[in-house]
Design a protein around this motif. Structure first.
Motif, PDB file in Angstrom:
ATOM      1  N   SER A 241       0.809  -1.222   0.000  1.00 31.54           N
ATOM      2  CA  SER A 241       0.000   0.000   0.000  1.00 31.54           C
ATOM      3  C   SER A 241       0.839   1.269   0.000  1.00 31.54           C
ATOM      4  CB  SER A 241      -0.924   0.022   1.223  1.00 31.54           C
ATOM      5  OG  SER A 241      -1.843  -1.036   1.180  1.00 31.54           O
ATOM      6  N   THR A 242       0.283   2.298  -0.597  1.00 31.41           N
ATOM      7  CA  THR A 242       0.811   3.654  -0.484  1.00 31.41           C
ATOM      8  C   THR A 242      -0.357   4.551  -0.080  1.00 31.41           C
ATOM      9  OG1 THR A 242       0.371   4.091  -2.829  1.00 31.41           O
ATOM     10  CG2 THR A 242       2.589   3.304  -2.244  1.00 31.41           C
ATOM     11  N   ILE A 243      -0.046   5.729   0.391  1.00 25.20           N
ATOM     12  CA  ILE A 243      -1.114   6.615   0.847  1.00 25.20           C
ATOM     13  C   ILE A 243      -0.839   8.028   0.362  1.00 25.20           C
ATOM     14  CG2 ILE A 243      -0.114   7.340   3.059  1.00 25.20           C
ATOM     15  CD1 ILE A 243      -2.982   6.752   4.241  1.00 25.20           C
ATOM     16  N   ASP A 244      -1.895   8.765   0.129  1.00 23.51           N
ATOM     17  CA  ASP A 244      -1.788  10.151  -0.301  1.00 23.51           C
ATOM     18  C   ASP A 244      -1.280  10.987   0.873  1.00 23.51           C
ATOM     19  OD1 ASP A 244      -2.266  12.828  -1.131  1.00 23.51           O
ATOM     20  OD2 ASP A 244      -3.858  12.150  -2.480  1.00 23.51           O
ATOM     21  N   MET A 245      -0.082  11.533   0.728  1.00 24.16           N
ATOM     22  CA  MET A 245       0.525  12.278   1.831  1.00 24.16           C
ATOM     23  C   MET A 245      -0.251  13.548   2.159  1.00 24.16           C
ATOM     24  SD  MET A 245       2.872  10.534   3.099  1.00 24.16           S
ATOM     25  CE  MET A 245       3.422  11.823   4.194  1.00 24.16           C
ATOM     26  N   ARG A 246      -1.057  14.025   1.228  1.00 23.00           N
ATOM     27  CA  ARG A 246      -1.877  15.206   1.520  1.00 23.00           C
ATOM     28  C   ARG A 246      -2.926  14.888   2.588  1.00 23.00           C
ATOM     29  NH1 ARG A 246      -3.362  16.457  -4.661  1.00 23.00           N
ATOM     30  NH2 ARG A 246      -3.678  14.199  -4.497  1.00 23.00           N
ATOM     31  N   LEU A 247      -3.419  13.650   2.579  1.00 22.38           N
ATOM     32  CA  LEU A 247      -4.325  13.209   3.643  1.00 22.38           C
ATOM     33  C   LEU A 247      -3.606  13.214   4.982  1.00 22.38           C
ATOM     34  CD1 LEU A 247      -6.847  11.823   4.884  1.00 22.38           C
ATOM     35  CD2 LEU A 247      -5.860   9.642   4.142  1.00 22.38           C
ATOM     36  N   MET A 248      -2.387  12.688   5.008  1.00 23.98           N
ATOM     37  CA  MET A 248      -1.633  12.630   6.264  1.00 23.98           C
ATOM     38  C   MET A 248      -1.278  14.021   6.762  1.00 23.98           C
ATOM     39  SD  MET A 248      -1.792   9.486   6.818  1.00 23.98           S
ATOM     40  CE  MET A 248      -0.878   9.556   8.367  1.00 23.98           C
ATOM     41  N   ASP A 249      -1.009  14.943   5.838  1.00 26.89           N
ATOM     42  CA  ASP A 249      -0.734  16.329   6.246  1.00 26.89           C
ATOM     43  C   ASP A 249      -1.958  16.945   6.922  1.00 26.89           C
ATOM     44  OD1 ASP A 249       1.818  16.184   5.237  1.00 26.89           O
ATOM     45  OD2 ASP A 249       1.358  17.215   3.352  1.00 26.89           O
ATOM     46  N   ALA A 250      -3.134  16.712   6.334  1.00 26.66           N
ATOM     47  CA  ALA A 250      -4.367  17.247   6.922  1.00 26.66           C
ATOM     48  C   ALA A 250      -4.638  16.610   8.282  1.00 26.66           C
ATOM     49  CB  ALA A 250      -5.540  17.002   5.977  1.00 26.66           C
ATOM     50  N   LEU A 251      -4.427  15.311   8.380  1.00 23.93           N
ATOM     51  CA  LEU A 251      -4.642  14.595   9.634  1.00 23.93           C
ATOM     52  C   LEU A 251      -3.735  15.141  10.737  1.00 23.93           C
ATOM     53  CD1 LEU A 251      -6.091  12.090  10.905  1.00 23.93           C
ATOM     54  CD2 LEU A 251      -4.079  10.769  10.268  1.00 23.93           C
ATOM     55  N   LYS A 252      -2.475  15.369  10.395  1.00 19.98           N
ATOM     56  CA  LYS A 252      -1.534  15.867  11.395  1.00 19.98           C
ATOM     57  C   LYS A 252      -1.867  17.303  11.814  1.00 19.98           C
ATOM     58  CE  LYS A 252       3.334  15.629  12.617  1.00 19.98           C
ATOM     59  NZ  LYS A 252       3.350  16.903  13.354  1.00 19.98           N
ATOM     60  N   LYS A 253      -2.358  18.112  10.885  1.00 17.75           N
ATOM     61  CA  LYS A 253      -2.751  19.477  11.242  1.00 17.75           C
ATOM     62  C   LYS A 253      -3.891  19.455  12.249  1.00 17.75           C
ATOM     63  CE  LYS A 253      -1.367  21.827   6.959  1.00 17.75           C
ATOM     64  NZ  LYS A 253      -1.856  22.485   5.714  1.00 17.75           N
ATOM     65  N   ILE A 254      -4.848  18.566  12.053  1.00 16.66           N
ATOM     66  CA  ILE A 254      -5.972  18.458  12.990  1.00 16.66           C
ATOM     67  C   ILE A 254      -5.464  18.059  14.372  1.00 16.66           C
ATOM     68  CG2 ILE A 254      -8.036  17.116  13.557  1.00 16.66           C
ATOM     69  CD1 ILE A 254      -8.632  16.992  10.555  1.00 16.66           C
ATOM     70  N   ILE A 255      -4.572  17.083  14.422  1.00 15.04           N
ATOM     71  CA  ILE A 255      -4.056  16.602  15.713  1.00 15.04           C
ATOM     72  C   ILE A 255      -3.173  17.654  16.367  1.00 15.04           C
ATOM     73  CG2 ILE A 255      -2.565  14.871  16.792  1.00 15.04           C
ATOM     74  CD1 ILE A 255      -3.643  12.883  14.702  1.00 15.04           C
ATOM     75  N   ASP A 256      -2.304  18.293  15.584  1.00  9.62           N
ATOM     76  CA  ASP A 256      -1.388  19.294  16.138  1.00  9.62           C
ATOM     77  C   ASP A 256      -2.110  20.506  16.698  1.00  9.62           C
ATOM     78  OD1 ASP A 256       0.805  17.744  15.567  1.00  9.62           O
ATOM     79  OD2 ASP A 256       1.379  18.835  13.751  1.00  9.62           O
ATOM     80  N   THR A 257      -3.283  20.827  16.148  1.00 10.28           N
ATOM     81  CA  THR A 257      -4.066  21.971  16.634  1.00 10.28           C
ATOM     82  C   THR A 257      -5.150  21.550  17.619  1.00 10.28           C
ATOM     83  OG1 THR A 257      -5.585  21.813  14.743  1.00 10.28           O
ATOM     84  CG2 THR A 257      -3.668  23.265  14.497  1.00 10.28           C
ATOM     85  N   ASN A 258      -5.086  20.305  18.071  1.00 11.32           N
ATOM     86  CA  ASN A 258      -6.082  19.769  19.012  1.00 11.32           C
ATOM     87  C   ASN A 258      -7.508  19.884  18.475  1.00 11.32           C
ATOM     88  OD1 ASN A 258      -4.062  19.157  20.934  1.00 11.32           O
ATOM     89  ND2 ASN A 258      -4.083  21.274  21.650  1.00 11.32           N
ATOM     90  N   GLY A 259      -7.631  19.751  17.159  1.00 10.54           N
ATOM     91  CA  GLY A 259      -8.941  19.767  16.537  1.00 10.54           C
ATOM     92  C   GLY A 259      -9.489  21.138  16.220  1.00 10.54           C
TER      93      GLY A 259
END
Length: 270
Positions: A166-184
């Motif tokens: 598998s590979t994953i779209d890194m743009r999804l992971m960037d968005a996911l990390k932004k949500i977590i880093d900003t506490n939602g």
């Protein structure tokens, strides 16, 4: 090997502690180091003695997908998807559950699962991922506790991930990390811009997480407050719900109760 940028260092999903004295215990065990970007923990929920009454176990919203099974009754494994609200299970008066809690994105990434198919659902693993269920069945037989399961599960998931293309779209992971880093606390249109349209991002979130970026952000905000463990007194005195991103107390209480099942006053006073 299927590589997945880890979020384990910035996200530790919380579940309430069990309040049943020594009769019921809940514990978590970390997986092998090479699995920690995919699996948050193995967990064990069990009775130490037969209970007088049926036990109800509450699971709060945490954005994760779990695989679990009851070894005392030799039941088949189940899969529980992301929950958009708290869930309460009646477990009977004697049980011994072992579970695997996958970090957001991880299980759909490893297995090609459409996460939206199991959102707010608890299903037999054989109905959702029949190949995984078949391979796990002989590994799960005859073990006694979470540590013996950890050995075989570490080996199984390590092999599966090693051979996963598998590979994953890194743009999804960037968005996911932004949500977590900003506490939602993100503005979904502005802060989550990562080269994807809103529609494309929603599609990827539904596929890999099981819900929209908006709902997932709310869960992360709730989880951040739960992890901070503020006292009821400090919550009222300092109005920490404003710092957490809630626009007023009524909004905070309503959303907390949706994800936890109790008001903050009751939940945080335990």
């Amino acid at each position: 090997m299927a590589t997945l940028p880890g979020i384990a260092s910035c996200y530790q999903p919380q579940q309430p502690s069990v309040k049943a004295g020594a009769a019921v215990t809940y514990s978590e065990l970390q997986p092998a180091m090479n699995l920690r970007s995919h699996i948050y923990c193995y967990w064990e929920l069990r009775t130490r003695q037969v209970l007088t009454d049926s036990f109800y176990y509450r699971v709060v919203a945490d954005g994760c997908i779990d695989i679990f099974f009851d070894i005392s009754n030799e039941e088949a494994p189940y899969i529980m998807g992301l929950s958009s609200r708290y869930t309460s299970f009646e477990t009977g008066n004697e049980f011994h559950y072992i579970g695997i809690r996958f970090l957001p994105v991880a299980l759909p990434f490893i297995c090609g699962l459409d996460a939206a198919l199991v959102t707010d659902r608890c299903e037999l693993l054989s109905d959702v991922l029949p190949g995984i269920a078949k391979e796990l069945k002989p590994l799960l037989a005859g073990k006694k506790n979470i540590r013996t399961y950890k050995v075989v599960l570490d080996q199984y998931w390590s092999t599966l991930i090693e051979n996963c293309p598998s590979t994953i779209d890194m743009r999804l992971m960037d968005a996911l990390k932004k949500i977590i880093d900003t506490n939602g606390n993100v503005q979904l249109g502005k802060d989550l811009y990562c080269g994807l349209s809103d529609r494309q991002l929603r599609r990827l979130f539904h596929q890999y997480i099981g819900e929209s970026p908006k709902l997932f952000s709310k869960i992360i905000r709730f989880q951040n407050l739960l992890r901070a463990k503020p006292s009821v007194a400090s919550l009222k005195r300092h109005k920490l719900f404003f710092d957490a991103g809630y626009y007023d107390q009524a909004h905070f209480i309503k959303e907390f109760k949706l994800f936890y099942g109790d008001t903050p006053t009751i939940a945080l006073d335990k």
